[in-house]
Design a protein around this motif. Sequence first.
Motif, mmCIF file in Angstrom:
data_model
loop_
_atom_site.group_PDB
_atom_site.id
_atom_site.type_symbol
_atom_site.label_atom_id
_atom_site.label_comp_id
_atom_site.label_asym_id
_atom_site.label_seq_id
_atom_site.Cartn_x
_atom_site.Cartn_y
_atom_site.Cartn_z
ATOM 1 N N LEU A 101 0.684 -1.145 -0.074
ATOM 2 C CA LEU A 101 -0.091 0.277 -0.016
ATOM 3 C C LEU A 101 0.690 1.249 0.079
ATOM 4 O O LEU A 101 1.864 1.491 0.701
ATOM 5 C CB LEU A 101 -0.834 -0.113 1.164
ATOM 6 C CG LEU A 101 -1.954 -1.212 1.159
ATOM 7 C CD1 LEU A 101 -2.801 -0.868 2.603
ATOM 8 C CD2 LEU A 101 -2.963 -0.698 -0.078
ATOM 9 N N LEU A 102 0.534 2.322 -0.635
ATOM 10 C CA LEU A 102 1.093 3.478 -0.676
ATOM 11 C C LEU A 102 1.288 4.402 0.518
ATOM 12 O O LEU A 102 2.168 4.725 0.937
ATOM 13 C CB LEU A 102 0.626 4.470 -1.873
ATOM 14 C CG LEU A 102 1.060 5.872 -2.022
ATOM 15 C CD1 LEU A 102 2.598 5.706 -2.344
ATOM 16 C CD2 LEU A 102 0.203 6.834 -2.636
ATOM 17 N N ILE A 103 0.031 4.140 1.402
ATOM 18 C CA ILE A 103 0.330 4.979 2.492
ATOM 19 C C ILE A 103 1.154 4.086 3.568
ATOM 20 O O ILE A 103 1.843 4.838 4.180
ATOM 21 C CB ILE A 103 -1.084 4.976 3.290
ATOM 22 C CG1 ILE A 103 -1.222 5.992 4.455
ATOM 23 C CG2 ILE A 103 -1.755 3.497 3.700
ATOM 24 C CD1 ILE A 103 -2.323 6.528 5.011
ATOM 25 N N LEU A 104 1.370 3.070 3.395
ATOM 26 C CA LEU A 104 2.455 2.279 4.340
ATOM 27 C C LEU A 104 3.891 2.576 3.844
ATOM 28 O O LEU A 104 4.887 2.879 4.682
ATOM 29 C CB LEU A 104 2.239 0.767 4.360
ATOM 30 C CG LEU A 104 0.814 0.164 4.881
ATOM 31 C CD1 LEU A 104 0.743 -1.209 5.066
ATOM 32 C CD2 LEU A 104 0.897 0.733 6.194
ATOM 33 N N TRP A 105 4.092 2.655 2.426
ATOM 34 C CA TRP A 105 5.259 2.983 1.976
ATOM 35 C C TRP A 105 5.739 4.454 2.539
ATOM 36 O O TRP A 105 6.851 4.945 2.693
ATOM 37 C CB TRP A 105 5.096 3.058 0.271
ATOM 38 C CG TRP A 105 6.651 3.514 -0.170
ATOM 39 C CD1 TRP A 105 7.641 2.786 -0.569
ATOM 40 C CD2 TRP A 105 6.701 4.736 -0.743
ATOM 41 N NE1 TRP A 105 8.690 3.683 -1.309
ATOM 42 C CE2 TRP A 105 8.041 4.844 -1.260
ATOM 43 C CE3 TRP A 105 6.004 5.778 -0.949
ATOM 44 C CZ2 TRP A 105 8.665 6.141 -2.058
ATOM 45 C CZ3 TRP A 105 6.306 7.064 -1.528
ATOM 46 C CH2 TRP A 105 7.718 7.253 -2.017
ATOM 47 N N ALA A 106 4.872 5.497 2.234
ATOM 48 C CA ALA A 106 5.110 6.657 2.439
ATOM 49 C C ALA A 106 5.142 7.096 3.997
ATOM 50 O O ALA A 106 5.450 8.061 4.487
ATOM 51 C CB ALA A 106 3.964 7.767 2.105
#
Length: 472
Positions: A385-390
């Motif tokens: 997930l993008l939010i976990l990466w960010a």
Amino acid sequence: MTWKFYGFFCRIFLFTANMIVCFLLTFSYSLCRGKDSATTRRLLAGKQNHSPKNEMLGSENSVLEPSDVSPFFKLHEPHKDPTPPVSPHALTPPPPSEPAPSLASLASPNKNQTASKGSKSKSGKSNVTIYALIGAAICFVVLSLSAAIFICYRRGKASSVVPMSSSRELQTTILGGIALFRRSELETACEDFSNVIGTLPGCTLYKGTLPCGAEIAVASTLIKHAYGWSAIAEAQFKNKVEMLSRVNHKNFLKLVGYCEDEKPFTRMMVFEYVSNGSLFEHLHVNEAEHLNWQSRLRMAMGVIYCLYHMYQQYPPVILRNLNSSCIYLTEDNAAKISDISFGDDWKEGEDEFDEPEECTIVYRFALLLLETISGRRPFSNDTGLLILWAHRYLTGEKPLTGMVDPTLRSVPLEQVAALTELVKLCIRDDPWRRPSVGEVTRRMQEITGFSQDQSTPRNSALWWAELEILTV
């Protein structure tokens, strides 16, 4: 200016031109008649001066009496002696004495010649004036027609999309600002539904062109028979049409009509067509044109302005499915939010007036900002997930420069820092602590500097649905 203003301007312009031409022609005719009457009077006066009576008035052997020129003047010749001459030499008659011309008779030819020359010169000048006026009138008419044709040409070239009301061939019924289409009309517009441009869950997208030249996107349900269409689905369809018809914002993909024929079974929604693709394509497809930093900020501002407008409606219009795939871009890269899915996304037992729904929209907008800043997909097999990466960049574990899309150039770090701070507020675990849509809109305007007018499409491919509402 709108097409109606252009037509009104052309009609006023041509009417004024016709009135001016009629005035010039009438004035020229009156002037010509006046000049001809003056010339006729001068010619009659000249003929009267050359008449035998006037020559007799100037002879020395004439006697002017009251019965001559008028009833009170009369001209008598000298009396001759009736007695015959005695001398034979007298039989030869004396040569007749020629009357000596008077000063009036000598001067009259010069005066008449001068008057004739003067009348000819004045007549020539008047003819030149008349011809000049007629020529000016003709030139004015030609220029007026040319201007009207040019305006109509520019109106046609400005956009191939024109208001539906300008077509006499399209038979539609306007209901509440949107059109009720027949299936046959949409079938003709979409080339027998062969022009498929995409598929979405539960529907197929077609591109079509109306007889008036307007380009449309038609979303048709995959259900082909009435027995597969429940009463709940019918209620949700009508609710969706009514809800979308209330949104009137330039950053929203406008619903312009729908179709609900029974034979064959048809349920369709007709939207304006935007030809520049979706935001997802511009961010993640290599063949698509990539957006620079300013274009991405302008797009994000158009989205939040539209979301705020939707939430201000009564009742509020809540868009659940907000992502980069449902945001389309115009030719000048302005955002157009779409809601093309069929049915109702509300879950059973939910109240559309609950405050958390606004918080859900804020959360989804924060995810859209992360996707726009980083240029990364919302989910990937490598990073999840993008939010976990960010998360590592948002918490300060890594510098913010590593979160920015590497294809971007000249990105102000202060704007990136301000946007990430706003993102952190919008994704708080407690939804009640998240900012409202109005607060997010205000913060975004402070960060980017884009006003609402600057975020709307400059050259909209299709902003004629508003004209349809005005012409009802």
